[in-house]
Design an enzyme around this catalytic site. Sequence first.
Site, PDB file in Angstrom:
ATOM      1  N   GLY A   1       0.796  -1.229   0.000  1.00 47.19           N
ATOM      2  CA  GLY A   1       0.000   0.000   0.000  1.00 47.19           C
ATOM      3  C   GLY A   1       0.826   1.276   0.000  1.00 47.19           C
ATOM      4  O   GLY A   1       2.060   1.252   0.070  1.00 47.19           O
TER       5      GLY A   1
ATOM      6  N   ARG B   1     -12.976   2.167   3.748  1.00 48.17           N
ATOM      7  CA  ARG B   1     -14.425   2.343   3.605  1.00 48.17           C
ATOM      8  C   ARG B   1     -14.749   2.567   2.136  1.00 48.17           C
ATOM      9  O   ARG B   1     -14.226   3.492   1.516  1.00 48.17           O
ATOM     10  CB  ARG B   1     -14.849   3.561   4.430  1.00 48.17           C
ATOM     11  CG  ARG B   1     -16.343   3.655   4.641  1.00 48.17           C
ATOM     12  CD  ARG B   1     -16.608   4.719   5.689  1.00 48.17           C
ATOM     13  NE  ARG B   1     -17.998   4.795   6.043  1.00 48.17           N
ATOM     14  CZ  ARG B   1     -18.443   5.427   7.114  1.00 48.17           C
ATOM     15  NH1 ARG B   1     -17.597   6.016   7.930  1.00 48.17           N
ATOM     16  NH2 ARG B   1     -19.728   5.473   7.383  1.00 48.17           N
TER      17      ARG B   1
ATOM     18  N   ARG C   1     -20.728   2.442   8.595  1.00 43.27           N
ATOM     19  CA  ARG C   1     -19.612   2.366   9.543  1.00 43.27           C
ATOM     20  C   ARG C   1     -19.561   1.002  10.237  1.00 43.27           C
ATOM     21  O   ARG C   1     -18.500   0.434  10.451  1.00 43.27           O
ATOM     22  CB  ARG C   1     -19.742   3.494  10.569  1.00 43.27           C
ATOM     23  CG  ARG C   1     -18.531   3.608  11.464  1.00 43.27           C
ATOM     24  CD  ARG C   1     -18.584   4.844  12.347  1.00 43.27           C
ATOM     25  NE  ARG C   1     -17.446   4.854  13.248  1.00 43.27           N
ATOM     26  CZ  ARG C   1     -16.255   5.311  12.946  1.00 43.27           C
ATOM     27  NH1 ARG C   1     -16.017   5.794  11.747  1.00 43.27           N
ATOM     28  NH2 ARG C   1     -15.274   5.290  13.834  1.00 43.27           N
TER      29      ARG C   1
ATOM     30  N   GLY D   1      -3.834   1.265  10.570  1.00 39.90           N
ATOM     31  CA  GLY D   1      -5.034   1.088   9.748  1.00 39.90           C
ATOM     32  C   GLY D   1      -6.295   1.462  10.510  1.00 39.90           C
ATOM     33  O   GLY D   1      -6.486   1.059  11.655  1.00 39.90           O
ATOM     34  N   ASN D   2      -7.154   2.240   9.868  1.00 39.91           N
ATOM     35  CA  ASN D   2      -8.359   2.754  10.541  1.00 39.91           C
ATOM     36  C   ASN D   2      -9.538   1.785  10.520  1.00 39.91           C
ATOM     37  O   ASN D   2      -9.624   0.961   9.627  1.00 39.91           O
ATOM     38  CB  ASN D   2      -8.762   4.073   9.878  1.00 39.91           C
ATOM     39  CG  ASN D   2      -7.795   5.173  10.259  1.00 39.91           C
ATOM     40  OD1 ASN D   2      -7.387   5.252  11.407  1.00 39.91           O
ATOM     41  ND2 ASN D   2      -7.420   6.002   9.307  1.00 39.91           N
TER      42      ASN D   2
ATOM     43  N   HIS E   1      -8.558   8.352  17.101  1.00 42.08           N
ATOM     44  CA  HIS E   1      -8.001   8.907  15.859  1.00 42.08           C
ATOM     45  C   HIS E   1      -9.154   9.070  14.877  1.00 42.08           C
ATOM     46  O   HIS E   1      -9.423   8.214  14.040  1.00 42.08           O
ATOM     47  CB  HIS E   1      -6.924   7.987  15.273  1.00 42.08           C
ATOM     48  CG  HIS E   1      -6.460   8.450  13.920  1.00 42.08           C
ATOM     49  ND1 HIS E   1      -5.878   9.677  13.712  1.00 42.08           N
ATOM     50  CD2 HIS E   1      -6.543   7.876  12.697  1.00 42.08           C
ATOM     51  CE1 HIS E   1      -5.613   9.828  12.427  1.00 42.08           C
ATOM     52  NE2 HIS E   1      -6.014   8.750  11.793  1.00 42.08           N
TER      53      HIS E   1
END
Length: 328
Positions: A15, A93, A99, A131-132, A188
Amino acid sequence: MAKPAKRVAVTGAAGQIAYSLLFRIANGDLLGKDQPVILQLLDLPQAQAAVKGVVMELDDCAFPLLAGVVITDDPKVAFKDADVALLVGARPRSKGMERKDLLSANAEIFTVQGAALNEVASRDVKVLVVGNPANTNAYIAMKSAPDLPKKNFTAMLRLDHNRALSQLAAKSGKPVASIEKLAVWGNHSPTMYPDFRFATAEGESLLKLINDDVWNRDTFIPTVGKRGAAIIEARGLSSAASAANAAIDHVRDWVLGTNGKWVTMGIPSDGSYGIPEDIIYGVPVVCENGEYKRVEGLEIDAFSREKMDGTLAELLEERDGVAHLLKN
């Protein structure tokens, strides 16, 4: 005599963030200019060719500190004996995705990775989730690794911290390196709370120097919170180089120490500051001898309490949203 190599696992290795990260790790920016490293790179089966291309470039840099590279799609291979694990890869996303679906998709990834760390990583492994949603992904990994100390699991708030530093330097006219004692509380996400009530620049109180409550509330806090979205809007791509830089800062300070300076890390709560235990929450810390220690006893005023509770509410909602996917 050369030090034995440390093993650094990086997920999402094909990535954009990893592309900005790997060359700096191999150059000694993460663990020191005298510390050889072995990179253990994890990505999906369909990304293996791209990872090989990145490794060709790493080879072509002839980094003296790069003692070896492992490429794999198996977390148990990537995390084997890892001293540091940078969990960069996550499910982004997609358009129209709720979500809760994002949380579920990431819970699958981070339960597997947490279990693999639990099984094969060094018992002292330092885990940073980039990573979120980073805080909740770190929580999931921690809960999936019952044999590892909880304190080994952290989430990245250093990007928010660095963004806040930069805004404060611009507003105050002080050099960014002169600013100390900044805190960023919470998740975050745009709900996090950058707090410069205790901050100083060249020994002077920043609060007195800036002396502008309206700027703090209406400009500073939203600018830091929405900076990622602003970069996507301007560049068409998410912030990758600045995220990689923050990951380097976070781990380097954790390993090598902060010399008494405050930095922000997302760490498992011990119940202080009214944050329930185990929630991974951004707090100011000082690092020494490879350990972080939260800054304790800070006064929390009414405005700060409201902001801290707001970001906590989001984290509790995320935690509850993945509870059914976790065994313990």
